[in-house]
Design a protein around this motif. Structure first.
Motif, PDB file in Angstrom:
ATOM      1  N   CYS A 141       4.215  51.232 -29.064  1.00  0.00           N
ATOM      2  CA  CYS A 141       3.140  51.920 -28.321  1.00  0.00           C
ATOM      3  C   CYS A 141       2.518  53.087 -29.092  1.00  0.00           C
ATOM      4  N   THR A 142       3.339  53.949 -29.669  1.00  0.00           N
ATOM      5  CA  THR A 142       2.761  55.118 -30.349  1.00  0.00           C
ATOM      6  C   THR A 142       1.927  54.691 -31.567  1.00  0.00           C
ATOM      7  N   PRO A 143       2.460  53.832 -32.450  1.00  0.00           N
ATOM      8  CA  PRO A 143       1.640  53.370 -33.574  1.00  0.00           C
ATOM      9  C   PRO A 143       0.359  52.656 -33.125  1.00  0.00           C
ATOM     10  N   GLY A 166       6.565  60.633 -42.636  1.00  0.00           N
ATOM     11  CA  GLY A 166       7.581  60.217 -41.668  1.00  0.00           C
ATOM     12  C   GLY A 166       7.774  58.717 -41.796  1.00  0.00           C
ATOM     13  N   ARG A 167       9.041  58.274 -41.843  1.00  0.00           N
ATOM     14  CA  ARG A 167       9.312  56.841 -42.054  1.00  0.00           C
ATOM     15  C   ARG A 167      10.268  56.295 -40.991  1.00  0.00           C
ATOM     16  N   SER A 168      10.167  56.815 -39.757  1.00  0.00           N
ATOM     17  CA  SER A 168      11.053  56.292 -38.709  1.00  0.00           C
ATOM     18  C   SER A 168      10.637  54.870 -38.347  1.00  0.00           C
ATOM     19  N   ASN A 169      11.601  54.142 -37.762  1.00  0.00           N
ATOM     20  CA  ASN A 169      11.313  52.766 -37.346  1.00  0.00           C
ATOM     21  C   ASN A 169      10.333  52.725 -36.183  1.00  0.00           C
ATOM     22  N   CYS A 189       5.489  58.808 -46.897  1.00  0.00           N
ATOM     23  CA  CYS A 189       6.221  59.984 -47.383  1.00  0.00           C
ATOM     24  C   CYS A 189       7.382  60.314 -46.452  1.00  0.00           C
ATOM     25  N   HIS A 190       8.328  61.070 -46.996  1.00  0.00           N
ATOM     26  CA  HIS A 190       9.530  61.422 -46.241  1.00  0.00           C
ATOM     27  C   HIS A 190      10.108  62.698 -46.831  1.00  0.00           C
ATOM     28  N   SER A 191      11.324  63.040 -46.406  1.00  0.00           N
ATOM     29  CA  SER A 191      11.858  64.357 -46.786  1.00  0.00           C
ATOM     30  C   SER A 191      12.131  64.468 -48.286  1.00  0.00           C
ATOM     31  N   ARG A 192      12.190  63.336 -48.979  1.00  0.00           N
ATOM     32  CA  ARG A 192      12.465  63.411 -50.424  1.00  0.00           C
ATOM     33  C   ARG A 192      11.237  63.129 -51.288  1.00  0.00           C
ATOM     34  N   ALA A 209       4.087  62.399 -38.680  1.00  0.00           N
ATOM     35  CA  ALA A 209       5.111  62.005 -37.700  1.00  0.00           C
ATOM     36  C   ALA A 209       6.452  62.505 -38.218  1.00  0.00           C
ATOM     37  N   ILE A 210       6.626  63.802 -38.154  1.00  0.00           N
ATOM     38  CA  ILE A 210       7.734  64.473 -38.834  1.00  0.00           C
ATOM     39  C   ILE A 210       8.704  65.117 -37.842  1.00  0.00           C
ATOM     40  N   GLY A 211       8.146  65.797 -36.846  1.00  0.00           N
ATOM     41  CA  GLY A 211       9.000  66.528 -35.903  1.00  0.00           C
ATOM     42  C   GLY A 211       9.262  67.948 -36.352  1.00  0.00           C
ATOM     43  N   LYS A 212       8.293  68.539 -37.074  1.00  0.00           N
ATOM     44  CA  LYS A 212       8.435  69.942 -37.507  1.00  0.00           C
ATOM     45  C   LYS A 212       7.135  70.678 -37.150  1.00  0.00           C
ATOM     46  N   PRO A 213       7.254  71.743 -36.338  1.00  0.00           N
ATOM     47  CA  PRO A 213       6.041  72.402 -35.850  1.00  0.00           C
ATOM     48  C   PRO A 213       5.134  72.899 -36.973  1.00  0.00           C
ATOM     49  N   ARG A 214       3.858  72.537 -36.890  1.00  0.00           N
ATOM     50  CA  ARG A 214       2.790  73.041 -37.776  1.00  0.00           C
ATOM     51  C   ARG A 214       3.119  72.875 -39.253  1.00  0.00           C
ATOM     52  N   PHE A 215       3.798  71.777 -39.582  1.00  0.00           N
ATOM     53  CA  PHE A 215       4.271  71.541 -40.950  1.00  0.00           C
ATOM     54  C   PHE A 215       3.102  71.269 -41.911  1.00  0.00           C
ATOM     55  N   VAL A 216       2.113  70.534 -41.421  1.00  0.00           N
ATOM     56  CA  VAL A 216       0.966  70.186 -42.274  1.00  0.00           C
ATOM     57  C   VAL A 216      -0.051  71.323 -42.205  1.00  0.00           C
ATOM     58  N   ASP A 229      -2.011  63.620 -35.439  1.00  0.00           N
ATOM     59  CA  ASP A 229      -0.786  64.401 -35.269  1.00  0.00           C
ATOM     60  C   ASP A 229       0.087  63.758 -34.199  1.00  0.00           C
ATOM     61  N   VAL A 230       1.186  63.141 -34.637  1.00  0.00           N
ATOM     62  CA  VAL A 230       2.078  62.458 -33.697  1.00  0.00           C
ATOM     63  C   VAL A 230       3.133  63.417 -33.147  1.00  0.00           C
ATOM     64  N   GLY A 231       3.424  64.471 -33.861  1.00  0.00           N
ATOM     65  CA  GLY A 231       4.547  65.355 -33.529  1.00  0.00           C
ATOM     66  C   GLY A 231       4.431  65.988 -32.155  1.00  0.00           C
ATOM     67  N   ILE A 232       5.584  66.130 -31.517  1.00  0.00           N
ATOM     68  CA  ILE A 232       5.666  66.900 -30.270  1.00  0.00           C
ATOM     69  C   ILE A 232       6.821  67.876 -30.454  1.00  0.00           C
ATOM     70  N   ASN A 233       6.499  69.136 -30.572  1.00  0.00           N
ATOM     71  CA  ASN A 233       7.534  70.147 -30.822  1.00  0.00           C
ATOM     72  C   ASN A 233       7.385  71.261 -29.798  1.00  0.00           C
ATOM     73  N   MET A 266      -2.034  58.489 -25.330  1.00  0.00           N
ATOM     74  CA  MET A 266      -2.330  57.143 -25.826  1.00  0.00           C
ATOM     75  C   MET A 266      -1.071  56.273 -25.827  1.00  0.00           C
ATOM     76  N   THR A 267       0.083  56.883 -26.087  1.00  0.00           N
ATOM     77  CA  THR A 267       1.341  56.127 -26.082  1.00  0.00           C
ATOM     78  C   THR A 267       1.553  55.499 -24.700  1.00  0.00           C
ATOM     79  N   ILE A 268       1.297  56.279 -23.665  1.00  0.00           N
ATOM     80  CA  ILE A 268       1.490  55.756 -22.301  1.00  0.00           C
ATOM     81  C   ILE A 268       0.465  54.660 -22.006  1.00  0.00           C
TER      82      ILE A 268
HETATM   83  P1  NDP Z   1      12.339  61.046 -36.900  1.00  0.00           P
HETATM   84  O1  NDP Z   1      13.147  62.297 -36.845  1.00  0.00           O
HETATM   85  O2  NDP Z   1      12.994  59.742 -36.626  1.00  0.00           O
HETATM   86  O3  NDP Z   1      11.629  60.948 -38.325  1.00  0.00           O
HETATM   87  C1  NDP Z   1      11.068  62.058 -38.926  1.00  0.00           C
HETATM   88  C2  NDP Z   1      10.568  61.686 -40.282  1.00  0.00           C
HETATM   89  O4  NDP Z   1      10.003  62.860 -40.874  1.00  0.00           O
HETATM   90  C3  NDP Z   1      11.658  61.181 -41.223  1.00  0.00           C
HETATM   91  O5  NDP Z   1      11.228  60.039 -41.911  1.00  0.00           O
HETATM   92  C4  NDP Z   1      11.867  62.350 -42.192  1.00  0.00           C
HETATM   93  O6  NDP Z   1      12.196  61.977 -43.512  1.00  0.00           O
HETATM   94  C5  NDP Z   1      10.497  62.981 -42.195  1.00  0.00           C
HETATM   95  N1  NDP Z   1      10.610  64.389 -42.586  1.00  0.00           N
HETATM   96  C6  NDP Z   1      11.421  65.330 -42.066  1.00  0.00           C
HETATM   97  N2  NDP Z   1      11.284  66.490 -42.746  1.00  0.00           N
HETATM   98  C7  NDP Z   1      10.381  66.259 -43.700  1.00  0.00           C
HETATM   99  C8  NDP Z   1       9.829  67.039 -44.739  1.00  0.00           C
HETATM  100  N3  NDP Z   1      10.213  68.324 -44.907  1.00  0.00           N
HETATM  101  N4  NDP Z   1       8.919  66.500 -45.560  1.00  0.00           N
HETATM  102  C9  NDP Z   1       8.528  65.202 -45.407  1.00  0.00           C
HETATM  103  N5  NDP Z   1       9.025  64.406 -44.437  1.00  0.00           N
HETATM  104  C10 NDP Z   1       9.942  64.919 -43.602  1.00  0.00           C
HETATM  105  O7  NDP Z   1      11.114  61.310 -35.898  1.00  0.00           O
HETATM  106  P2  NDP Z   1      10.166  60.287 -35.085  1.00  0.00           P
HETATM  107  O8  NDP Z   1       9.428  59.419 -36.039  1.00  0.00           O
HETATM  108  O9  NDP Z   1      10.913  59.676 -33.985  1.00  0.00           O
HETATM  109  O10 NDP Z   1       9.159  61.346 -34.431  1.00  0.00           O
HETATM  110  C11 NDP Z   1       8.356  62.190 -35.222  1.00  0.00           C
HETATM  111  C12 NDP Z   1       7.643  63.153 -34.302  1.00  0.00           C
HETATM  112  O11 NDP Z   1       6.797  62.425 -33.436  1.00  0.00           O
HETATM  113  C13 NDP Z   1       8.550  63.975 -33.394  1.00  0.00           C
HETATM  114  O12 NDP Z   1       7.976  65.251 -33.198  1.00  0.00           O
HETATM  115  C14 NDP Z   1       8.531  63.212 -32.102  1.00  0.00           C
HETATM  116  O13 NDP Z   1       8.781  64.040 -30.975  1.00  0.00           O
HETATM  117  C15 NDP Z   1       7.115  62.726 -32.081  1.00  0.00           C
HETATM  118  N6  NDP Z   1       6.892  61.518 -31.291  1.00  0.00           N
HETATM  119  C16 NDP Z   1       5.800  61.520 -30.489  1.00  0.00           C
HETATM  120  C17 NDP Z   1       5.504  60.435 -29.727  1.00  0.00           C
HETATM  121  C18 NDP Z   1       4.275  60.467 -28.883  1.00  0.00           C
HETATM  122  O14 NDP Z   1       4.163  59.701 -27.945  1.00  0.00           O
HETATM  123  N7  NDP Z   1       3.313  61.334 -29.184  1.00  0.00           N
HETATM  124  C19 NDP Z   1       6.358  59.243 -29.718  1.00  0.00           C
HETATM  125  C20 NDP Z   1       7.446  59.296 -30.671  1.00  0.00           C
HETATM  126  C21 NDP Z   1       7.689  60.423 -31.414  1.00  0.00           C
HETATM  127  P3  NDP Z   1      13.599  61.259 -43.902  1.00  0.00           P
HETATM  128  O15 NDP Z   1      13.468  59.843 -43.448  1.00  0.00           O
HETATM  129  O16 NDP Z   1      13.678  61.415 -45.369  1.00  0.00           O
HETATM  130  O17 NDP Z   1      14.654  62.008 -43.145  1.00  0.00           O
END
Ligand code: NDP
Length: 289
Positions: A141-143, A166-169, A189-192, A209-216, A229-233, A266-268
């Motif tokens: 749904c989110t993608p 962000g590379r989550s499944n 891209c990802h944490s490394r 899609a990282i999960g870190k407030p105001r990272f970009v 911006d997918v993040g919710i923090n 949009m996810t909903i």
């Molecule tokens: P995950 O924690 O599963 O994945 C986060 C990704 O961010 C990982 O791949 C991680 O890299 C990468 N990351 C973390 N730190 C850094 C960094 N410093 N530099 C580069 N990449 C980094 O999170 P989700 O994918 O599940 O969710 C991401 C965000 O989206 C969250 O805020 C979540 O709440 C939100 N979300 C929002 C939804 C919506 O409906 N709007 C639905 C789902 C999620 P690595 O793999 O190397 O650890």
């Protein structure tokens, strides 16, 4: 330049209104009312809010909701039994198991037990495989919402440089796959990742899609880029912010989605859309797997 807003809230409302009409039409034509089973295990407050919002959206659009709120002590075997029952229930066209599950439950085993034809979250390995193969059944749904939002800008995606951070499944990988299918040139891209700001600055389309407030930050964004911006923090003061530093990035980007009011609604909407798709397939007797 000040970016134009990608207003996920209003886009989602339009989509939900259309789904409401389609739900009525499907029921009138075939007698099938789309149904979603929502399974929540335990009392995680954030999950409870997500589930409440999803159920409310279903009610408004006229979907049937089978609500299953189980105690945190529910065993994996009990949960799997419920999933089996829902797989066999003809009134249910979509099964949503809200994540995260309690630690004593193997979440992947539960997701694997959902029938691929009812897997409206698109997390089952079958559906992931179909997505990768470019022949998706249920797109997560989110993608799916992210792509619809990018498409709403009217900008062609073919040949564009897309960067997904962000590379989550559940978010990063499927977003990257969908962009690839739209003929963007995709970097994940990802944490490394080395020199992430430089990679991000190459992006015509940047998805965070990282999960870190105001990272970009503003200096990581190419002028005129489309920024999603997918993040919710949640900040200590209770405010919700995304992964993008909104104000400075808005001054550079061409398009930007806000948080809240962006990808979340949009996810909903996409969850309702997937449930409707499942119901349509059931009404025509179309199998999935
Ligand atoms: P995950 O924690 O599963 O994945 C986060 C990704 O961010 C990982 O791949 C991680 O890299 C990468 N990351 C973390 N730190 C850094 C960094 N410093 N530099 C580069 N990449 C980094 O999170 P989700 O994918 O599940 O969710 C991401 C965000 O989206 C969250 O805020 C979540 O709440 C939100 N979300 C929002 C939804 C919506 O409906 N709007 C639905 C789902 C999620 P690595 O793999 O190397 O650890």
């Amino acid at each position: 330049m000040t970016a134009q807003l990608i207003d996920g809230k209003s886009l989602a409302q339009d989509i939900r209104d259309g789904i409401g009409r389609d739900v009525q039409a499907l029921e009138a034509r075939t007698g099938v009312r789309p149904g979603l089973a929502v399974v929540l295990v335990g009392d995680d407050p954030a999950s409870a809010v997500y589930v409440r919002n999803k159920k409310k959206a279903c009610d408004t659009a006229g979907l049937y909701v089978a609500d299953h709120h189980l105690s945190a002590e529910t065993s994996q075997a009990e949960l799997l039994t419920l999933v089996d029952r829902l797989n066999a229930d003809p009134k249910v066209h979509g099964i949503l198991v809200q994540l995260p599950l309690p630690a004593h439950i193997d979440g992947q085993a539960v997701l694997n037990a959902i029938s691929p034809g009812k897997d409206v979250d698109g997390f089952h390995p079958y559906n992931i495989g179909r997505l990768v193969a470019g022949d998706p059944v249920f797109v997560p749904c989110t993608p799916k919402g992210v792509i619809r939002m990018i498409e709403s800008t009217g900008e062609p995606l073919t040949g564009k440089q897309a960067v997904v951070v962000g590379r989550s499944n559940i978010v990063g990988k499927p977003v990257a796959m969908l962009l690839l299918h739209q003929h963007a040139t995709v970097t994940m891209c990802h944490s490394r990742t080395k020199d992430l700001p430089a990679v991000c600055r190459e992006a015509d389309i940047l998805v965070a899609a990282i999960g870190k407030p105001r990272f970009v930050t503003g200096d990581m964004v190419k002028a005129g880029a489309i920024v999603l911006d997918v993040g919710i923090n949640r900040l200590d003061d209770g405010r919700l912010v995304g992964d993008v530093d909104f104000e400075p990035v808005r001054e550079r980007a061409g398009w930007i989605s806000p948080v809240p009011g962006g990808v979340g609604p949009m996810t909903i909407a996409m969850l309702l859309a997937n449930t409707l798709e499942g119901a349509k397939r059931a009404a025509t007797g179309e199998g999935v797997a």
